[in-house]
Design an enzyme around this catalytic site. Structure first.
Site, PDB file in Angstrom:
ATOM      1  N   LYS A  54       0.845  -1.202   0.000  1.00  0.00           N
ATOM      2  CA  LYS A  54       0.000   0.000   0.000  1.00  0.00           C
ATOM      3  C   LYS A  54       0.876   1.246   0.000  1.00  0.00           C
ATOM      4  O   LYS A  54       0.604   2.214  -0.725  1.00  0.00           O
ATOM      5  CB  LYS A  54      -0.941  -0.007   1.215  1.00  0.00           C
ATOM      6  CG  LYS A  54      -2.071  -1.024   1.078  1.00  0.00           C
ATOM      7  CD  LYS A  54      -2.848  -1.264   2.370  1.00  0.00           C
ATOM      8  CE  LYS A  54      -3.874  -2.381   2.169  1.00  0.00           C
ATOM      9  NZ  LYS A  54      -4.586  -2.752   3.386  1.00  0.00           N
ATOM     10  N   GLN A  98      -4.431  -1.226   9.492  1.00  0.00           N
ATOM     11  CA  GLN A  98      -4.471  -2.585   8.955  1.00  0.00           C
ATOM     12  C   GLN A  98      -5.074  -3.552   9.972  1.00  0.00           C
ATOM     13  O   GLN A  98      -4.711  -3.544  11.147  1.00  0.00           O
ATOM     14  CB  GLN A  98      -3.043  -3.030   8.568  1.00  0.00           C
ATOM     15  CG  GLN A  98      -2.968  -4.373   7.871  1.00  0.00           C
ATOM     16  CD  GLN A  98      -3.610  -4.382   6.489  1.00  0.00           C
ATOM     17  OE1 GLN A  98      -3.692  -3.368   5.814  1.00  0.00           O
ATOM     18  NE2 GLN A  98      -4.081  -5.533   6.062  1.00  0.00           N
ATOM     19  N   ASP A 121     -10.588   3.435   4.188  1.00  0.00           N
ATOM     20  CA  ASP A 121     -11.081   2.057   4.188  1.00  0.00           C
ATOM     21  C   ASP A 121     -12.611   2.017   4.137  1.00  0.00           C
ATOM     22  O   ASP A 121     -13.204   0.980   3.827  1.00  0.00           O
ATOM     23  CB  ASP A 121     -10.638   1.354   5.486  1.00  0.00           C
ATOM     24  CG  ASP A 121      -9.566   0.305   5.252  1.00  0.00           C
ATOM     25  OD1 ASP A 121      -9.494  -0.226   4.135  1.00  0.00           O
ATOM     26  OD2 ASP A 121      -8.812   0.026   6.195  1.00  0.00           O
TER      27      ASP A 121
HETATM   28  N1  GUN Z   1      -7.157  -6.603   6.394  1.00  0.00           N
HETATM   29  C1  GUN Z   1      -7.655  -7.382   5.412  1.00  0.00           C
HETATM   30  N2  GUN Z   1      -8.316  -6.615   4.505  1.00  0.00           N
HETATM   31  C2  GUN Z   1      -8.226  -5.340   4.933  1.00  0.00           C
HETATM   32  C3  GUN Z   1      -8.690  -4.099   4.424  1.00  0.00           C
HETATM   33  O1  GUN Z   1      -9.342  -4.002   3.386  1.00  0.00           O
HETATM   34  N3  GUN Z   1      -8.384  -3.012   5.157  1.00  0.00           N
HETATM   35  C4  GUN Z   1      -7.677  -3.086   6.302  1.00  0.00           C
HETATM   36  N4  GUN Z   1      -7.436  -1.963   6.958  1.00  0.00           N
HETATM   37  N5  GUN Z   1      -7.216  -4.218   6.809  1.00  0.00           N
HETATM   38  C5  GUN Z   1      -7.493  -5.340   6.121  1.00  0.00           C
END
Ligand code: GUN
Length: 294
Positions: A54, A98, A121
């Site tokens: 990311k 995350q 998100d």
């Molecule tokens: N962990 C697994 N998928 C995601 C996501 O889309 N966003 C975040 N923040 N954590 C995750």
């Protein structure tokens, strides 16, 4: 007839190129790059890879991307303090925490603390509520990416009146996906582990979205002839007869499904690459919204 394979890698490249152009225009207008701050707590190997990707992807489109990698024993108070600091920092447009977080941290509270305007998100209750009310807000990345793949499959056709079945009711994918399909006038059913006769329900779907996290659970004979199948699952499984070797599979038995579907996303290379592309898009959207509200 064999299904059209929906190439998420290629579509994600197109989205990223568009975001890159948008970022350049934003820099020209505002004299600064949009900023994405990713917060990781702990050493989960998969999360480490996702968060590094990311950060890298945001830099590649010209954003200021920063990964805050905190040790697993970080206190709840220290995490909340960092989130408050990022909320208050005008150079930060997007904040992503995350998941999963270590057990000693209240995940819900952490997500609630991220400013809704920076919640790229789309997990904040404000953004979830806006989506459920059909109002503009920040939409979770995986469902957004899935909708773009669905649009690719549909071409000129519309979803109006189509029967959509979403298997999985998570806040991250299933529920927001159902909202987006509903907004496009599909008739939507959300199925889950307690749904009775799931195969029969899936066979009614013109659009079938699998987001349960169970390897190859959806079989070929669950699929209506010509249906569009969006496979959100990413499951690592052992390769039979090859000890220590693994491969990635989706929630759909791909080869079986391909023989019946009209279009289908592969795993890997389908929904996965779209998620990060949509995260970048959300960060640009958040940056523009914040810049125009000042
Ligand atoms: N962990 C697994 N998928 C995601 C996501 O889309 N966003 C975040 N923040 N954590 C995750």
């Amino acid at each position: 007839m064999s299904a059209t394979i929906l190439d998420g890698k290629k579509l994600a490249e197109t989205v990223r190129a568009e975001v890159k152009e948008g970022v350049a225009a934003f820099v020209k207008e505002h004299g600064r790059a949009p900023g994405l701050d990713v917060v990781l707590v702990g050493e989960d190997p998969a999360s480490q890879v996702y968060t590094r990707n990311k950060e890298k992807a945001s830099n590649e489109v010209g954003m200021r991307g920063k990964l805050h990698a905190l040790p697993a024993d970080t206190s709840e108070a220290a995490l909340f303090e960092l989130l408050a600091k990022l909320n208050a920092d005008p150079a930060v447009d997007g904040i992503l925490v995350q998941l999963p977080l270590p057990k000693h941290i209240d995940e819900q509270r952490a997500l609630d603390l991220v400013s809704a305007a920076k919640d790229v998100d789309g997990f904040h209750p404000m953004n979830a509520g806006l989506l459920a009310s059909g109002r503009p807000g920040l939409v979770p990345c995986t469902p957004r990416g899935s909708m773009k793949l669905l649009a690719l499959a549909l071409g000129e056709k519309k979803l109006t009146g189509a029967r959509a079945v979403v298997v999985g009711r998570s806040n991250i994918v299933g529920k927001p996906m159902a909202q987006l399909l509903l907004a496009e006038h599909a008739t939507v059913t959300i199925a889950h582990s307690r749904t009775k006769d799931l195969p029969a329900l899936c066979r009614e779907a013109d659009v079938l979205v699998a987001a349960v996290g169970r390897a190859e659970m959806v079989r070929g004979d669950w699929i209506k002839e010509g249906a569009i199948v969006i496979d959100v699952g990413i499951n690592r499984v052992d390769v039979p007869g090859q000890p220590g070797k693994t491969r990635l599979v989706g929630d759909v038995a791909f080869e079986e499904a391909k023989a019946r579907a009209g279009a289908i996303t592969p795993v890997p290379g389908g929904v996965g690459p779209m998620t990060i592309a949509c995260l970048l898009e959300n960060t640009l959207i958040a940056a523009k919204a914040r810049a125009s509200s000042r």
